[in-house]
Design a protein around this motif. Sequence first.
Motif, PDB file in Angstrom:
ATOM      1  N   VAL A  83      20.641  17.694  70.880  1.00 43.72           N
ATOM      2  CA  VAL A  83      19.348  18.199  70.405  1.00 43.72           C
ATOM      3  C   VAL A  83      18.692  19.059  71.473  1.00 43.72           C
ATOM      4  N   SER A  84      18.634  18.574  72.709  1.00 42.50           N
ATOM      5  CA  SER A  84      17.999  19.383  73.757  1.00 42.50           C
ATOM      6  C   SER A  84      18.831  20.615  74.071  1.00 42.50           C
ATOM      7  N   ASN A  85      20.155  20.519  73.985  1.00 35.34           N
ATOM      8  CA  ASN A  85      20.978  21.721  74.189  1.00 35.34           C
ATOM      9  C   ASN A  85      20.583  22.819  73.213  1.00 35.34           C
ATOM     10  N   ALA A  86      20.319  22.429  71.955  1.00 38.29           N
ATOM     11  CA  ALA A  86      19.925  23.409  70.945  1.00 38.29           C
ATOM     12  C   ALA A  86      18.481  23.853  71.147  1.00 38.29           C
ATOM     13  N   ARG A  87      17.600  22.909  71.443  1.00 42.12           N
ATOM     14  CA  ARG A  87      16.170  23.208  71.628  1.00 42.12           C
ATOM     15  C   ARG A  87      15.976  24.236  72.745  1.00 42.12           C
ATOM     16  N   LEU A  88      16.749  24.103  73.825  1.00 43.44           N
ATOM     17  CA  LEU A  88      16.623  24.987  74.980  1.00 43.44           C
ATOM     18  C   LEU A  88      17.579  26.182  74.929  1.00 43.44           C
ATOM     19  N   GLY A  89      18.401  26.249  73.880  1.00 42.34           N
ATOM     20  CA  GLY A  89      19.345  27.359  73.757  1.00 42.34           C
ATOM     21  C   GLY A  89      20.388  27.379  74.857  1.00 42.34           C
ATOM     22  N   SER A  90      20.748  26.197  75.355  1.00 45.23           N
ATOM     23  CA  SER A  90      21.625  26.138  76.530  1.00 45.23           C
ATOM     24  C   SER A  90      23.074  26.460  76.207  1.00 45.23           C
ATOM     25  N   GLY A  91      23.530  26.146  74.996  1.00 44.30           N
ATOM     26  CA  GLY A  91      24.904  26.426  74.622  1.00 44.30           C
ATOM     27  C   GLY A  91      25.544  25.233  73.937  1.00 44.30           C
ATOM     28  N   PHE A  92      26.831  25.366  73.604  1.00 42.12           N
ATOM     29  CA  PHE A  92      27.589  24.315  72.918  1.00 42.12           C
ATOM     30  C   PHE A  92      28.404  23.526  73.937  1.00 42.12           C
ATOM     31  N   CYS A  93      28.194  22.245  73.979  1.00 41.88           N
ATOM     32  CA  CYS A  93      29.047  21.375  74.788  1.00 41.88           C
ATOM     33  C   CYS A  93      30.441  21.333  74.146  1.00 41.88           C
ATOM     34  N   PRO A  94      31.520  21.477  74.924  1.00 42.40           N
ATOM     35  CA  PRO A  94      32.871  21.434  74.353  1.00 42.40           C
ATOM     36  C   PRO A  94      33.291  19.998  74.031  1.00 42.40           C
ATOM     37  N   LEU A  95      32.555  19.366  73.122  1.00 44.03           N
ATOM     38  CA  LEU A  95      32.727  17.948  72.839  1.00 44.03           C
ATOM     39  C   LEU A  95      34.140  17.613  72.373  1.00 44.03           C
TER      40      LEU A  95
END
Length: 492
Positions: free
Chosen positions: A303-315
């Motif tokens: 959620v915070s990755n999306a909120r801050l526009g940080s990118g996609f974690c290679p889950l």
Amino acid sequence: MATTWITDATCLTHEDGGWISARRSIEIASGRIVALHHYTPYIAPEDEVIVGTGLLAIPGLVNAHTHSPDNLLRGSAPQLPLELWSLHSAAGREGRTPRQCYISAALGGIEMLRTGTTALLDHVRISPELDGACLDAIAQAYLDLGLRAVVAPIVADRPVASTLPLDSDDLRDLDLSAYGMRALLPASEQIAIAEAFVERWHGCEQRIMAGIGPSAPQRCSDDLLIGAAALAARHSLILHLHALETRAQQIMGHRLYGKGTVAHLDDLGLLGPKTNLAHAIWIEGDDLDRIARTDTAIIHNPVSNARLGSGFCPLADYLERGIRVGLGTDSACCNDSNNLFETTKWAGLLHNPVRPHARWLGAAAALRLATQGSADAIGLGSSVGNLAPGQSADITMLRLDTPAFTPLNDVVRQLVLSENGSSVVHVVVAGETVLRGGVCTRLNESAIWEEAQEYAARQHLANCQIQANARKLAAPIEAMFARIGRDRSTSQ
């Protein structure tokens, strides 16, 4: 000692690699699950009984990455990339008293209990300087609520402006002495404060554990990183740090080390089974090999990755390599919530558009990350995260007569994709009912909320000048973003 019973509940257990739901009565003694009975045995008059008819009992959720000081900042920071967002959040949390830190932790703790979380890791940032009394207050708040918590004080010794890939022209004619280039406590003093906290709290009542939390590699000198790792080794603690959350951090790693950040951490000996890398989005080269080889855990914060526009974690890449992964909400200022149900749903869905459907995570796997995965990552081991004999009795109970579960077709799918925490009715931690009927049993929720509102209003006024000093970095950061964007378009 009296026994606690949860009678005739629909119990969700993880067995043989999958989730199974069945009607059971749970017997609890000395804080642990004794048995899951197919029937309800004789119950002594002195035993506590929770009638589970019509309830779903699940392992308590485990929030593997949150920041309690940010609970008083919910909604205060606009939607901006991390480096700009932090100018609002970091300045807003400065100058807290121990009581304010207590209230902020209690505020998030109540929210987590009410949405089914029984354990957490709090990556605690005390600004402007690490403070033992504030750390004590936060640990006390979790103890008072009855939560299981790992409290990992954040340490950092590089001034803010020197942690970013800024150029000299970006900072020309700016006086950043009050915020951007402000000196921080020496590494040795920070480690000493953190170690004293460990000695006071680690293992307290078997609910509070300590960790150590370097803010991020680029925010710490190598001396501080090595000192934090040595502290973790001395006391067998979790070493929890942000890593490669943004493209700017990836660039800064190469500026500082002449190589990737994960490679540098590996060279310093910081990777390992007790190390957590929160976010880990902008990995490169052989980073997957290093993380897998050292059994380092990743904490995914979708959620915070999306909120801050940080990118996609290679889950998917992490999971396919057998890398351990837990889930975190991150802070209530960059997620706007401490609700792990929301995070679990995002983890199960967010990566679908960029992955072939055969590599989608799915509801069952997402739930396992939010329970056993997170518990393992933050050092709670295999005794937390499932309903089974011998496990800690950390149990969340939800009503089944709610929209999320009506009609009941697939318990796991509906729990992850339909539930938002509003069905939670009881929560048990270490065998004690700490939420009953949706209300905390140990603290007065209304009093906490009233005090939190008062502190937030007062702190906003008190920090106006700090906010103004922080905003001096906004223009240099915007220039940095423009340069990063040009560099990426040129290299493509």
